[in-house]
Design a protein around this motif. Structure first.
Motif, PDB file in Angstrom:
ATOM      1  N   ASP A   7       0.829  -1.207   0.000  1.00 54.60           N
ATOM      2  CA  ASP A   7       0.000   0.000   0.000  1.00 54.60           C
ATOM      3  C   ASP A   7       0.864   1.258   0.000  1.00 54.60           C
ATOM      4  OD1 ASP A   7      -2.488  -1.175  -0.170  1.00 54.60           O
ATOM      5  OD2 ASP A   7      -2.900  -1.070   1.978  1.00 54.60           O
ATOM      6  N   ALA A   8       1.944   1.246   0.758  1.00 53.70           N
ATOM      7  CA  ALA A   8       2.828   2.414   0.808  1.00 53.70           C
ATOM      8  C   ALA A   8       3.405   2.706  -0.573  1.00 53.70           C
ATOM      9  CB  ALA A   8       3.953   2.175   1.822  1.00 53.70           C
ATOM     10  N   GLN A   9       3.803   1.661  -1.279  1.00 51.07           N
ATOM     11  CA  GLN A   9       4.349   1.853  -2.620  1.00 51.07           C
ATOM     12  C   GLN A   9       3.281   2.332  -3.596  1.00 51.07           C
ATOM     13  OE1 GLN A   9       6.170  -2.049  -3.009  1.00 51.07           O
ATOM     14  NE2 GLN A   9       8.201  -1.167  -2.660  1.00 51.07           N
ATOM     15  N   VAL A  28       8.632  12.007  -2.148  1.00 57.49           N
ATOM     16  CA  VAL A  28       7.484  11.426  -1.446  1.00 57.49           C
ATOM     17  C   VAL A  28       7.979  10.484  -0.363  1.00 57.49           C
ATOM     18  CG1 VAL A  28       5.356  10.090  -1.662  1.00 57.49           C
ATOM     19  CG2 VAL A  28       6.178  11.424  -3.606  1.00 57.49           C
ATOM     20  N   ALA A  29       7.451  10.657   0.839  1.00 58.99           N
ATOM     21  CA  ALA A  29       7.768   9.765   1.949  1.00 58.99           C
ATOM     22  C   ALA A  29       6.469   9.195   2.502  1.00 58.99           C
ATOM     23  CB  ALA A  29       8.506  10.516   3.045  1.00 58.99           C
ATOM     24  N   THR A  39       8.537   3.795   2.881  1.00 57.44           N
ATOM     25  CA  THR A  39       9.055   3.898   1.516  1.00 57.44           C
ATOM     26  C   THR A  39       9.259   5.364   1.157  1.00 57.44           C
ATOM     27  OG1 THR A  39       8.759   3.102  -0.757  1.00 57.44           O
ATOM     28  CG2 THR A  39       6.789   3.870   0.377  1.00 57.44           C
ATOM     29  N   PHE A  40      10.167   5.582   0.218  1.00 60.34           N
ATOM     30  CA  PHE A  40      10.544   6.940  -0.165  1.00 60.34           C
ATOM     31  C   PHE A  40      10.953   6.943  -1.631  1.00 60.34           C
ATOM     32  CE2 PHE A  40      13.847  10.006  -1.098  1.00 60.34           C
ATOM     33  CZ  PHE A  40      13.250  11.191  -0.689  1.00 60.34           C
ATOM     34  N   GLY A 106      -0.754   5.341   8.916  1.00 57.63           N
ATOM     35  CA  GLY A 106       0.457   5.983   8.432  1.00 57.63           C
ATOM     36  C   GLY A 106       0.203   7.404   7.994  1.00 57.63           C
ATOM     37  N   ALA A 107       1.143   7.922   7.210  1.00 58.73           N
ATOM     38  CA  ALA A 107       1.034   9.274   6.662  1.00 58.73           C
ATOM     39  C   ALA A 107       1.879   9.342   5.396  1.00 58.73           C
ATOM     40  CB  ALA A 107       1.514  10.316   7.673  1.00 58.73           C
TER      41      ALA A 107
END
Length: 135
Positions: A7-9, A28-29, A39-40, A106-107
């Motif tokens: 999901d973060a990706q 993007v973080a 992820t970044f 998260g954020a």
């Protein structure tokens, strides 16, 4: 419950896609609910300082459970929290919390463009994974 890598990706990709559509370059973080990096990404021509901006805004959003730009930078309490946390929090527009089923997972923080465009890209990331930005 924390955001999962997949999901973060996906959120990160959606934020980058929005930046491309807006013809801007961003960093993007995506952080978990505890404000730790999952992820970044840094787009090729983005400003190097935005590396820190995107992460600081995302950490702020995770810590406060609200958009990073709604925190008054002159707040004595928030200044002390930032100091105690290690001066990594950034109280500037460009990050949104990620809520799923009413729980903070998260954020996502964006840096590199104007405050409004950064937040628009972050919002696109949240929407892409079906998250709301308020609990």
């Amino acid at each position: 419950m924390n955001i999962q890598l997949e999901d973060a990706q996906a959120a990160m990709k959606a934020a980058i896609d929005r930046a491309r559509a807006l013809d801007i370059e961003i960093c993007v973080a995506v952080m978990d609910g505890g404000g730790r990096l999952v992820t970044f990404a840094r787009m090729d021509q983005s400003n190097w300082a935005s590396i820190f901006g995107s992460q600081g805004k995302a950490a702020t959003s995770a810590a406060t459970r609200c958009k990073s730009g709604v925190i008054p930078p002159e707040s004595v309490v928030m200044s002390r929290i930032r100091e105690m946390e290690g001066n990594n929090l950034i109280y500037a527009k460009g990050a949104v919390p990620l809520f799923r089923d009413g729980m903070l997972i998260g954020a996502i923080g964006v840096g590199g463009a104007s405050a409004d465009l950064d937040e628009a890209c972050a919002g696109a990331g949240a929407a892409a994974i079906g998250c709301t930005t308020s609990g």
